[in-house]
Write an enzyme that holds these catalytic residues in place. Structure first.
Site, PDB file in Angstrom:
ATOM      1  N   LEU A 102      -0.823  -4.611 -11.330  1.00 24.45           N
ATOM      2  CA  LEU A 102      -0.494  -5.811 -10.979  1.00 24.45           C
ATOM      3  C   LEU A 102      -1.346  -7.055 -11.030  1.00 24.45           C
ATOM      4  O   LEU A 102      -2.744  -6.853 -11.479  1.00 24.45           O
ATOM      5  CB  LEU A 102      -0.165  -5.833  -9.479  1.00 24.45           C
ATOM      6  CG  LEU A 102       0.711  -4.823  -8.749  1.00 24.45           C
ATOM      7  CD1 LEU A 102       0.587  -4.686  -7.510  1.00 24.45           C
ATOM      8  CD2 LEU A 102       1.896  -5.119  -9.334  1.00 24.45           C
TER       9      LEU A 102
ATOM     10  N   ASP B 187      -4.190   1.559  -7.297  1.00 30.81           N
ATOM     11  CA  ASP B 187      -2.956   1.120  -6.908  1.00 30.81           C
ATOM     12  C   ASP B 187      -2.578  -0.204  -7.426  1.00 30.81           C
ATOM     13  O   ASP B 187      -1.168  -0.370  -7.536  1.00 30.81           O
ATOM     14  CB  ASP B 187      -3.017   1.025  -5.304  1.00 30.81           C
ATOM     15  CG  ASP B 187      -2.919   2.445  -4.609  1.00 30.81           C
ATOM     16  OD1 ASP B 187      -2.659   3.507  -5.374  1.00 30.81           O
ATOM     17  OD2 ASP B 187      -3.209   2.396  -3.471  1.00 30.81           O
ATOM     18  N   HIS B 188      -3.281  -1.001  -7.730  1.00 28.91           N
ATOM     19  CA  HIS B 188      -3.019  -2.496  -8.151  1.00 28.91           C
ATOM     20  C   HIS B 188      -3.365  -2.637  -9.711  1.00 28.91           C
ATOM     21  O   HIS B 188      -3.435  -3.900 -10.003  1.00 28.91           O
ATOM     22  CB  HIS B 188      -3.771  -3.456  -7.167  1.00 28.91           C
ATOM     23  CG  HIS B 188      -3.404  -3.484  -5.903  1.00 28.91           C
ATOM     24  ND1 HIS B 188      -3.980  -4.166  -4.870  1.00 28.91           N
ATOM     25  CD2 HIS B 188      -1.791  -3.473  -5.457  1.00 28.91           C
ATOM     26  CE1 HIS B 188      -3.217  -4.138  -3.823  1.00 28.91           C
ATOM     27  NE2 HIS B 188      -1.770  -3.759  -4.008  1.00 28.91           N
ATOM     28  N   SER B 189      -3.822  -1.537 -10.149  1.00 27.91           N
ATOM     29  CA  SER B 189      -4.162  -1.912 -11.752  1.00 27.91           C
ATOM     30  C   SER B 189      -3.136  -2.451 -12.563  1.00 27.91           C
ATOM     31  O   SER B 189      -3.268  -2.987 -13.572  1.00 27.91           O
ATOM     32  CB  SER B 189      -4.852  -0.560 -12.328  1.00 27.91           C
ATOM     33  OG  SER B 189      -3.711   0.440 -12.376  1.00 27.91           O
TER      34      SER B 189
ATOM     35  N   ARG C 177       0.933  -1.178   0.091  1.00 25.32           N
ATOM     36  CA  ARG C 177      -0.297   0.002  -0.015  1.00 25.32           C
ATOM     37  C   ARG C 177       0.794   1.172  -0.148  1.00 25.32           C
ATOM     38  O   ARG C 177       0.371   2.503   0.081  1.00 25.32           O
ATOM     39  CB  ARG C 177      -1.205   0.107   1.149  1.00 25.32           C
ATOM     40  CG  ARG C 177      -1.770  -1.127   1.331  1.00 25.32           C
ATOM     41  CD  ARG C 177      -3.084  -0.854   0.112  1.00 25.32           C
ATOM     42  NE  ARG C 177      -3.941  -1.877   0.059  1.00 25.32           N
ATOM     43  CZ  ARG C 177      -4.110  -3.115  -0.494  1.00 25.32           C
ATOM     44  NH1 ARG C 177      -3.033  -3.212  -1.376  1.00 25.32           N
ATOM     45  NH2 ARG C 177      -5.087  -3.769  -0.392  1.00 25.32           N
TER      46      ARG C 177
END
Length: 384
Positions: free
Chosen positions: A231, A227-229, A163
């Site tokens: 990954l 934030d995770h797009s 995060r």
């Protein structure tokens, strides 16, 4: 003014850039790694250092040795009129000039693009600095981590579940700058063949890092998603039962299907149809990563790696650099060369089956070639 006696010259094998002459006034990593690439490919590089030497010589580790092989070192105090004149006389015979100071420093040293171009109009002059020669941040100091921050690189978490930004262990912005500087120099030399004209190349380390980071943003640089797009839950690092870390890269659907079928032997929930598409796997990413970690921890790394290989799943044990350098694959590629001062990863591209880079001398001692180079220069001989 003079350093240790110059070592006996070592005949360098011919390379693609044999005959190209480079005067290197850079320090630390971005400029020196660029000029080392040129030297690996056959260019003749004279590294000009101040009386205290490249500051990288004083840092812990072997940064200087890693970025200065295949060069000759001379000491010039460019704050003095005599040595400034000698520097300009060397520049007369150079094809490429690389400097890595903050903007304005080369002006005070009398080695600016204007000064060098006055004695060598066809020079390809490359300035490598943190924020470039123009813009409101041009005079701001920095290092790799601050350039990564200013370029957007650190805004991306590296693993699912992170995060906060993570700093890479490798100096990405510095090496990105080295790569772009090398390409720009070669492009300018190529154009010079037709025009006869040199160029001033302004390479900002932050710009190079931004170019790398931009591959994670949309085409208009308006959005980089959540934030995770960037990954994928099954494209990450996982710890096996014996504590060994394995990198798994099951991004495409066929790789995921093979991985899920294999790991479901340990954790049946991984066969759940809820994970049947990339979109669904991202939506349930936290749960899925937890299941994947539980599954991989069920067996030692050697067992998993053998099973992944048999199933044609992208997976590798996380190696140290020495382990990677000794691996059978790297040995077969021939990109690691031995010298009396250690082992070197040379320019890592094969041409017609052989590595293009060569090692003919380790990083030189400070001023090791001062007497030899200046004697040739003052005698009117070719110092390159």
């Amino acid at each position: 003014m003079t350093g240790a006696a110059a070592p006996a010259p070592i005949a360098a094998p011919p390379g693609c850039l044999t005959g190209v002459r480079v005067l290197d006034l850079s320090s630390y990593l971005p400029g020196p790694f660029c000029t080392q690439i040129l030297a690996d490919l056959g260019a003749s590089v004279i590294k000009v250092e101040g009386p205290g030497g490249d500051a990288a010589r004083q840092l812990p580790g072997a940064l200087h040795e890693a970025a200065n092989r295949n060069k000759r070192s001379i000491v010039l105090d460019l704050k003095t009129d005599r040595d400034r004149e000698l520097g300009l006389r060397l520049a007369v015979g150079a094809d490429v000039f690389v400097e890595g100071f903050r903007p304005g420093v080369v002006d005070r040293l009398g080695m600016s693009y204007t000064a060098v171009r006055a004695v060598n109009p066809s020079i390809v002059y490359c300035s490598v600095s943190g924020f470039g020669q123009t813009g409101p941040l041009r005079d701001v100091p920095g290092h790799d981590v601050t350039y990564l921050a200013a370029s957007g690189v650190l805004s991306f978490p590296g693993s699912w579940g992170d995060r906060v930004p993570r700093r890479p262990g490798v100096p990405v912005s510095d090496l990105a700058a080295s790569a772009y500087a090398t390409v720009a120099i070669l492009a300018a030399l190529y154009q010079r063949r037709d025009t006869g004209e040199g160029a001033h190349l302004d390479l900002a380390i932050t710009d190079a890092a931004l170019a790398f980071a931009s591959v994670r943003a949309d085409a208009k640089l308006d959005d980089q998603g959540t934030d995770h797009s960037h990954l994928h839950p099954a494209n990450d690092l996982f710890e096996a039962a014996d504590g060994v870390t394995i990198a798994i890269g099951a991004v495409e659907e066929h790789f995921w299907e093979r991985l899920a079928a294999l790991l479901a032997e340990e954790v049946p929930a991984l066969a759940d149809p809820r994970f049947g598409s990339a979109t669904a796997r991202r939506a349930a990413g936290d749960e899925l990563v937890t299941l994947l970690r539980r599954a991989v921890r069920a067996r030692p790394a050697a067992e998993w790696l053998a099973a992944f290989a048999a199933a044609d799943i992208p997976a590798q044990r996380v190696l140290s650099v020495p382990e990677a350098g000794r691996s059978p694959h790297v040995r077969a590629r021939g990109i690691v060369a031995d010298s009396g001062a250690g082992r070197h990863v040379v320019f890592p591209v094969l041409r017609d089956g052989a590595a293009m880079g060569r090692v003919h001398s380790p990083a030189p001692a400070l001023g090791a070639h001062t007497e030899q180079v200046l004697a040739d220069l003052l005698a009117g001989k070719e110092p390159w």
